[in-house]
Design a protein around this motif. Structure first.
Motif, PDB file in Angstrom:
ATOM      1  N   ILE A  80       0.859  -1.316  -0.141  1.00 22.93           N
ATOM      2  CA  ILE A  80       0.389  -0.015  -0.240  1.00 22.93           C
ATOM      3  C   ILE A  80       0.644   1.264   0.087  1.00 22.93           C
ATOM      4  CG2 ILE A  80      -0.973   1.505   1.597  1.00 22.93           C
ATOM      5  CD1 ILE A  80      -2.570  -1.608   2.257  1.00 22.93           C
ATOM      6  N   ALA A  81       1.807   1.081   0.139  1.00 22.30           N
ATOM      7  CA  ALA A  81       2.397   2.602   1.088  1.00 22.30           C
ATOM      8  C   ALA A  81       3.406   3.221  -0.167  1.00 22.30           C
ATOM      9  CB  ALA A  81       4.246   1.957   2.094  1.00 22.30           C
ATOM     10  N   ALA A  82       3.531   1.761  -0.723  1.00 17.87           N
ATOM     11  CA  ALA A  82       4.337   1.531  -2.160  1.00 17.87           C
ATOM     12  C   ALA A  82       3.425   2.258  -3.605  1.00 17.87           C
ATOM     13  CB  ALA A  82       5.074   0.417  -3.014  1.00 17.87           C
ATOM     14  N   VAL A  83       2.376   1.793  -3.734  1.00 14.41           N
ATOM     15  CA  VAL A  83       1.433   2.105  -4.228  1.00 14.41           C
ATOM     16  C   VAL A  83       1.221   4.040  -3.659  1.00 14.41           C
ATOM     17  CG1 VAL A  83      -1.005   2.015  -5.195  1.00 14.41           C
ATOM     18  CG2 VAL A  83       0.308   0.553  -4.666  1.00 14.41           C
ATOM     19  N   LEU A  84       1.306   4.162  -2.933  1.00 18.95           N
ATOM     20  CA  LEU A  84       0.683   5.066  -2.857  1.00 18.95           C
ATOM     21  C   LEU A  84       1.889   6.232  -2.567  1.00 18.95           C
ATOM     22  CD1 LEU A  84      -1.358   5.183   0.499  1.00 18.95           C
ATOM     23  CD2 LEU A  84      -2.141   5.462  -1.232  1.00 18.95           C
ATOM     24  N   THR A  85       2.953   5.653  -2.224  1.00 15.99           N
ATOM     25  CA  THR A  85       4.652   6.956  -3.196  1.00 15.99           C
ATOM     26  C   THR A  85       5.112   7.120  -4.057  1.00 15.99           C
ATOM     27  OG1 THR A  85       5.356   5.514  -0.428  1.00 15.99           O
ATOM     28  CG2 THR A  85       6.616   6.883  -2.701  1.00 15.99           C
ATOM     29  N   ALA A  86       4.098   5.689  -4.650  1.00 11.97           N
ATOM     30  CA  ALA A  86       4.660   6.153  -6.458  1.00 11.97           C
ATOM     31  C   ALA A  86       3.884   7.324  -6.894  1.00 11.97           C
ATOM     32  CB  ALA A  86       5.035   5.043  -7.170  1.00 11.97           C
ATOM     33  N   ALA A  87       2.822   7.241  -6.478  1.00 16.09           N
ATOM     34  CA  ALA A  87       1.627   7.784  -6.620  1.00 16.09           C
ATOM     35  C   ALA A  87       2.217   9.460  -6.719  1.00 16.09           C
ATOM     36  CB  ALA A  87       0.149   7.650  -6.591  1.00 16.09           C
ATOM     37  N   GLY A  88       3.273   9.482  -5.710  1.00 15.07           N
ATOM     38  CA  GLY A  88       3.157  10.958  -5.186  1.00 15.07           C
ATOM     39  C   GLY A  88       2.175  11.719  -4.058  1.00 15.07           C
ATOM     40  N   LEU A  89       2.208  10.325  -3.635  1.00 25.10           N
ATOM     41  CA  LEU A  89       0.932  11.017  -2.029  1.00 25.10           C
ATOM     42  C   LEU A  89       1.847  10.005  -0.820  1.00 25.10           C
ATOM     43  CD1 LEU A  89      -2.233   9.778  -4.391  1.00 25.10           C
ATOM     44  CD2 LEU A  89      -1.511  12.317  -3.482  1.00 25.10           C
ATOM     45  N   GLY A  90       3.074  10.623  -0.231  1.00 20.00           N
ATOM     46  CA  GLY A  90       3.399   9.975   0.696  1.00 20.00           C
ATOM     47  C   GLY A  90       2.990  11.058   1.704  1.00 20.00           C
ATOM     48  N   SER A  91       2.297  11.589   2.217  1.00 19.93           N
ATOM     49  CA  SER A  91       1.586  12.222   2.270  1.00 19.93           C
ATOM     50  C   SER A  91       0.670  12.743   2.887  1.00 19.93           C
ATOM     51  CB  SER A  91       2.670  13.605   3.216  1.00 19.93           C
ATOM     52  OG  SER A  91       2.509  14.172   2.648  1.00 19.93           O
ATOM     53  N   GLY A  92      -0.048  13.923   3.820  1.00 18.65           N
ATOM     54  CA  GLY A  92      -1.675  14.737   3.596  1.00 18.65           C
ATOM     55  C   GLY A  92      -2.833  13.529   4.358  1.00 18.65           C
ATOM     56  N   ARG A  93      -3.696  13.875   3.861  1.00 19.50           N
ATOM     57  CA  ARG A  93      -5.267  13.266   4.445  1.00 19.50           C
ATOM     58  C   ARG A  93      -5.309  12.232   3.357  1.00 19.50           C
ATOM     59  NH1 ARG A  93      -8.932  16.496   7.326  1.00 19.50           N
ATOM     60  NH2 ARG A  93     -10.146  16.121   5.787  1.00 19.50           N
ATOM     61  N   MET A  94      -6.010  10.953   3.776  1.00 20.91           N
ATOM     62  CA  MET A  94      -5.766   9.596   3.558  1.00 20.91           C
ATOM     63  C   MET A  94      -7.022   9.101   3.504  1.00 20.91           C
ATOM     64  SD  MET A  94      -2.703   8.384   1.433  1.00 20.91           S
ATOM     65  CE  MET A  94      -0.961   8.858   1.116  1.00 20.91           C
ATOM     66  N   GLY A  95      -8.089   8.616   2.772  1.00 22.64           N
ATOM     67  CA  GLY A  95      -9.655   7.564   3.057  1.00 22.64           C
ATOM     68  C   GLY A  95      -9.164   6.264   3.630  1.00 22.64           C
TER      69      GLY A  95
END
Length: 243
Positions: A80-95
């Motif tokens: 999960i972390a890898a998918v989000l990081t690859a999308a440039g979403l390593g921080s912020g608000r997530m559901g």
């Protein structure tokens, strides 16, 4: 929120699992006896994580999901972390939906693999949408109710078959699965005084006899849509206290 993560068990847990409905509502996916994860990032194909090869093939053949990835359950957090990081979403608000069913090691790996993420439980946003049914969805619920009725109709003859209550339950559940249910569970109380919901073999060894009270409960699922029924009655004329 910038992304949505859904962790859920499959339909095999029935009413004991609370998150399956969210995953099924969003994607149509059922992982049956296993857990899985859906990752939704706006502007990209949703990613589905499955824990074995069988489910990988099932998702590829029977769903519209194009990005299906195999990973052992205890590797879900890293993935999960890898998918989000690859999308440039390593921080912020997530559901996030399904934290109550997420294994602790998975959650710990997910937290460790990202930056300062604020996780928001967004399940309540879907609840209203799940409550409102269109005609197609109502047709599934009516089909589920019809199967419940078929099982109830079979109860009378089975009560006079000489079988124990747990064997009768097995015969009724066979009808549900034969009619296409992916989940079907019954409890059957047949005793002089109906006392509780008797679900397991060691509680259901009684052979029905004239004078018994009978209570049947049914939980089933047809293509992700629930059916539920309870029937009460007597084997033979009811006693005055039963009346």
């Amino acid at each position: 929120i910038s992304a949505l993560v859904v962790f859920a068990q499959g339909s095999a847990l029935g009413w004991a699992g609370r998150m399956h409905g969210y995953l099924r509502f969003l994607s149509g996916w059922d992982s049956h006896h296993y857990s899985s994860v859906l990752i939704v990032v706006p502007g990209a194909d949703p990613v589905l994580l499955t824990p074995n090869k069988f489910l990988h093939y099932l998702a590829g053949e029977r769903t519209h999901l194009s990005d299906v990835r195999y990973a052992p359950v205890l590797d879900f957090g890293h993935q999960i972390a890898a998918v989000l990081t690859a999308a440039g979403l390593g921080s912020g608000r997530m559901g996030y939906i399904g934290r109550s069913e997420t294994p602790v090691p998975v959650w710990e790996d997910l937290i460790a693999g990202l930056g300062a993420v604020e996780w928001i439980d967004v399940s309540h946003h879907l609840d209203g949408m799940r409550l409102i049914k269109n005609e197609g969805q109502l047709a599934f619920h009516r089909r589920a109710a019809q199967i419940c009725d078929m099982m109830c109709e079979a109860l009378g003859p089975e009560l006079r078959s000489g079988k124990a209550a747990y064997q009768i339950s097995a015969e009724l559940e066979r009808i549900g699965y034969h009619e296409g249910c992916e989940y079907c569970l019954t409890w059957l109380t047949v005793r002089p005084e109906a006392d509780c919901a008797r679900l397991y073999k060691r509680l259901c060894a009684d052979v029905p006899k004239t004078g018994d009270q009978v209570v049947l409960g049914i939980y089933l699922m047809v293509d992700g849509h629930w059916g539920h029924a309870i029937r009460t009655g007597n084997l033979g004329p009811p006693r005055d206290d039963h009346q």
